[in-house]
Design a protein around this motif. Sequence first.
Motif, PDB file in Angstrom:
ATOM      1  N   ILE A  22       3.624   6.559  -0.976  1.00 30.53           N
ATOM      2  CA  ILE A  22       3.869   5.149  -0.219  1.00 30.53           C
ATOM      3  C   ILE A  22       5.380   4.733  -0.363  1.00 30.53           C
ATOM      4  CG2 ILE A  22       3.187   2.718   0.054  1.00 30.53           C
ATOM      5  CD1 ILE A  22       0.442   3.520  -0.978  1.00 30.53           C
ATOM      6  N   SER A  23       5.995   4.577   0.724  1.00 33.43           N
ATOM      7  CA  SER A  23       7.363   4.352   0.569  1.00 33.43           C
ATOM      8  C   SER A  23       7.546   2.626   0.885  1.00 33.43           C
ATOM      9  CB  SER A  23       8.180   4.993   1.570  1.00 33.43           C
ATOM     10  OG  SER A  23       9.588   4.338   1.598  1.00 33.43           O
ATOM     11  N   MET A  24       8.475   2.085   0.294  1.00 29.89           N
ATOM     12  CA  MET A  24       8.646   0.596   0.420  1.00 29.89           C
ATOM     13  C   MET A  24       9.193   0.308   1.813  1.00 29.89           C
ATOM     14  SD  MET A  24      10.743  -0.533  -3.077  1.00 29.89           S
ATOM     15  CE  MET A  24      11.981   0.615  -3.179  1.00 29.89           C
ATOM     16  N   PHE A  32      -0.910  -1.568  10.476  1.00 31.20           N
ATOM     17  CA  PHE A  32      -2.363  -1.924  10.140  1.00 31.20           C
ATOM     18  C   PHE A  32      -3.031  -0.755   9.526  1.00 31.20           C
ATOM     19  CE2 PHE A  32      -6.660  -3.066  10.839  1.00 31.20           C
ATOM     20  CZ  PHE A  32      -6.686  -4.240  10.468  1.00 31.20           C
ATOM     21  N   SER A  33      -2.863   0.584  10.349  1.00 28.79           N
ATOM     22  CA  SER A  33      -3.549   1.619  10.206  1.00 28.79           C
ATOM     23  C   SER A  33      -3.420   2.046   8.361  1.00 28.79           C
ATOM     24  CB  SER A  33      -3.112   2.808  10.998  1.00 28.79           C
ATOM     25  OG  SER A  33      -1.597   3.242  10.682  1.00 28.79           O
ATOM     26  N   LEU A  34      -2.204   1.900   7.998  1.00 23.87           N
ATOM     27  CA  LEU A  34      -1.924   2.434   6.652  1.00 23.87           C
ATOM     28  C   LEU A  34      -2.573   1.269   5.619  1.00 23.87           C
ATOM     29  CD1 LEU A  34      -0.131   3.765   4.307  1.00 23.87           C
ATOM     30  CD2 LEU A  34       1.655   2.394   4.729  1.00 23.87           C
ATOM     31  N   VAL A  35      -2.383  -0.129   6.055  1.00 27.87           N
ATOM     32  CA  VAL A  35      -3.106  -1.036   5.330  1.00 27.87           C
ATOM     33  C   VAL A  35      -4.673  -0.854   5.197  1.00 27.87           C
ATOM     34  CG1 VAL A  35      -3.603  -3.422   5.249  1.00 27.87           C
ATOM     35  CG2 VAL A  35      -1.174  -2.721   5.586  1.00 27.87           C
ATOM     36  N   ALA A  36      -5.070  -0.467   6.427  1.00 30.19           N
ATOM     37  CA  ALA A  36      -6.725  -0.308   6.527  1.00 30.19           C
ATOM     38  C   ALA A  36      -6.935   1.007   5.465  1.00 30.19           C
ATOM     39  CB  ALA A  36      -7.315   0.062   7.880  1.00 30.19           C
ATOM     40  N   GLU A  37      -6.105   1.722   5.349  1.00 29.27           N
ATOM     41  CA  GLU A  37      -6.385   3.056   4.748  1.00 29.27           C
ATOM     42  C   GLU A  37      -6.330   2.581   3.203  1.00 29.27           C
ATOM     43  OE1 GLU A  37      -4.806   7.676   4.176  1.00 29.27           O
ATOM     44  OE2 GLU A  37      -3.736   6.259   5.759  1.00 29.27           O
ATOM     45  N   ILE A  38      -5.333   1.882   2.799  1.00 27.11           N
ATOM     46  CA  ILE A  38      -5.213   1.292   1.524  1.00 27.11           C
ATOM     47  C   ILE A  38      -6.377   0.592   1.059  1.00 27.11           C
ATOM     48  CG2 ILE A  38      -3.880   0.150  -0.023  1.00 27.11           C
ATOM     49  CD1 ILE A  38      -1.171   1.165   1.465  1.00 27.11           C
ATOM     50  N   LEU A  39      -6.916  -0.290   1.942  1.00 26.39           N
ATOM     51  CA  LEU A  39      -7.887  -1.106   1.406  1.00 26.39           C
ATOM     52  C   LEU A  39      -9.067  -0.489   1.589  1.00 26.39           C
ATOM     53  CD1 LEU A  39      -7.158  -4.337   3.792  1.00 26.39           C
ATOM     54  CD2 LEU A  39      -7.141  -4.224   1.509  1.00 26.39           C
ATOM     55  N   ILE A  40      -9.413   0.574   2.319  1.00 23.47           N
ATOM     56  CA  ILE A  40     -10.651   1.308   2.169  1.00 23.47           C
ATOM     57  C   ILE A  40     -10.744   2.253   0.605  1.00 23.47           C
ATOM     58  CG2 ILE A  40     -11.850   3.296   3.211  1.00 23.47           C
ATOM     59  CD1 ILE A  40     -10.742   2.427   5.759  1.00 23.47           C
ATOM     60  N   TRP A  41      -9.579   2.900   0.451  1.00 23.05           N
ATOM     61  CA  TRP A  41      -9.259   3.468  -0.759  1.00 23.05           C
ATOM     62  C   TRP A  41      -9.400   2.689  -2.014  1.00 23.05           C
ATOM     63  CZ3 TRP A  41      -6.111   3.601  -5.131  1.00 23.05           C
ATOM     64  CH2 TRP A  41      -6.245   5.026  -5.869  1.00 23.05           C
ATOM     65  N   LEU A  42      -8.900   1.413  -1.950  1.00 24.42           N
ATOM     66  CA  LEU A  42      -9.136   0.557  -3.175  1.00 24.42           C
ATOM     67  C   LEU A  42     -10.599  -0.013  -3.429  1.00 24.42           C
ATOM     68  CD1 LEU A  42      -5.882  -1.701  -2.693  1.00 24.42           C
ATOM     69  CD2 LEU A  42      -6.508   0.058  -4.445  1.00 24.42           C
ATOM     70  N   VAL A  43     -11.198  -0.161  -2.211  1.00 19.99           N
ATOM     71  CA  VAL A  43     -12.640  -0.590  -2.330  1.00 19.99           C
ATOM     72  C   VAL A  43     -13.502   0.646  -2.854  1.00 19.99           C
ATOM     73  CG1 VAL A  43     -14.816  -1.294  -0.766  1.00 19.99           C
ATOM     74  CG2 VAL A  43     -12.553  -2.409  -0.491  1.00 19.99           C
ATOM     75  N   LYS A  44     -13.401   1.849  -2.357  1.00 22.89           N
ATOM     76  CA  LYS A  44     -13.984   2.824  -2.916  1.00 22.89           C
ATOM     77  C   LYS A  44     -13.765   3.033  -4.326  1.00 22.89           C
ATOM     78  CE  LYS A  44     -16.068   4.539   1.102  1.00 22.89           C
ATOM     79  NZ  LYS A  44     -17.672   4.300   1.074  1.00 22.89           N
ATOM     80  N   ARG A  45     -12.370   2.870  -4.881  1.00 22.83           N
ATOM     81  CA  ARG A  45     -11.967   3.043  -6.154  1.00 22.83           C
ATOM     82  C   ARG A  45     -12.873   2.061  -6.955  1.00 22.83           C
ATOM     83  NH1 ARG A  45      -7.774   5.388  -8.820  1.00 22.83           N
ATOM     84  NH2 ARG A  45      -8.352   5.323 -11.196  1.00 22.83           N
ATOM     85  N   TYR A  46     -12.885   1.007  -6.268  1.00 27.95           N
ATOM     86  CA  TYR A  46     -13.652  -0.402  -7.290  1.00 27.95           C
ATOM     87  C   TYR A  46     -15.321  -0.049  -7.351  1.00 27.95           C
ATOM     88  CZ  TYR A  46     -14.408  -4.908  -9.123  1.00 27.95           C
ATOM     89  OH  TYR A  46     -14.826  -5.918  -9.996  1.00 27.95           O
TER      90      TYR A  46
END
Length: 420
Positions: A22-24, A32-46
Amino acid sequence: MSFRDLRNFTEMMRALGYPRLISMENFRTPNFSLVAEILIWLVKRYEPQMDIPTDVDTESDRIFFIKAVAQFMATKAHIKLNTKRLYQADGYAVKEMLKITSVLYSAMKTKQMALGDQIEEDNSKFKFDLGSRISDLKAARQLASEVTSKGATLYDLLGKEVDLREMRTAAIARPLEINETEKALRAAIREVLESVEKTKDMLSNVVSDETSLDAKIEKKKQELERNRKRLQTLQSVRPAFMDEYEKIEEDLHKQYDTYVEKFRNLCFLESQLDEYHRLEQERFEEAENTLRMMQHKLREEERDLMKSSLKDEDSDMDVPEDEGSDSDMEECRPSKPRPTRNGIMAGRGGRFIGNMQGGDSDETEDSEIDVDEDDEEDEEGEEESKDLEDDSLEGPVSRGARPSRGGVRPPLLEESDNDF
């Protein structure tokens, strides 16, 4: 959005093991696609078992996805997310995702602790001091009781809402009269003005009281300063009687030392005196016991002698009554005194009668007493007197008051005085 937030987010995602770099610059524009992917990964990690819809093609799907993620984080992790900022999918969304990543990152750091520290931490979760939590328990109990009471009152008030609603609507629907409103406002304004005047009067009184108190404080300070100076002068000056006081104090110490020494000596002498009295008392008791035993022994010997003499005498002769024990001799004294041989007649003139060998002089020149006893009784008295004289040398104290046939009889001698 700030540079620090972007940097922290990227570093945390890299530390958590996000597979994609991930770059700044990815969040300069909405993505939105990157945000959705990050949110899915965080939810699965939790929560790996959590099922979240991944379809974000349409607008409704995106809204549903954002709502699902926000609801999951609110219920499971107690993290409140701003759905509008997440939907923007720019730098403001990074702030919201940073909340989730910070929780996961702190959990990962905690997991990387040493095994011993981790065990101690796990044990410390269940070990807590109840003594320090007593106040918290009392406060929680009090709050629970207050919540219960407030809930009951709220329930009662809500029950009255039906009637109050009608009254409220009727009061609101009623048209207001301008005259009554003006009167009420004027009265309220008047009350407010009166309260303001009272407050001003109190403030002015406070100012005057403050000045008077300041004057009193200043006066007390001056008095305190004068008293301190006076105390210093008194402490610096030596009293005139101090020399005499010190001399008397020294004499008192000497007298006290003398008193202590004499008192100690007196106590020692008293203890020695008590010890001497105790020893004397023991000697006296021992001597008394010895004399009593000797007296008892002499009485037994005398009884044995009397019994042996009675056996030797003829059966027709009578036994004199004064040959028994001391008690029998005192009770059975003859009424008329008889002269005795080898004895001393103690009278007023102190005359001696008889001789020590018990001769034949039964009649004397000064005696008017006739002796009717037989010669056998005289010879028996002489033998008994000799035996008793030998015994009297051993126990003079115990036999001093006991008369015998040839010995001294004080009561009989007193009666014999009347015959001269």
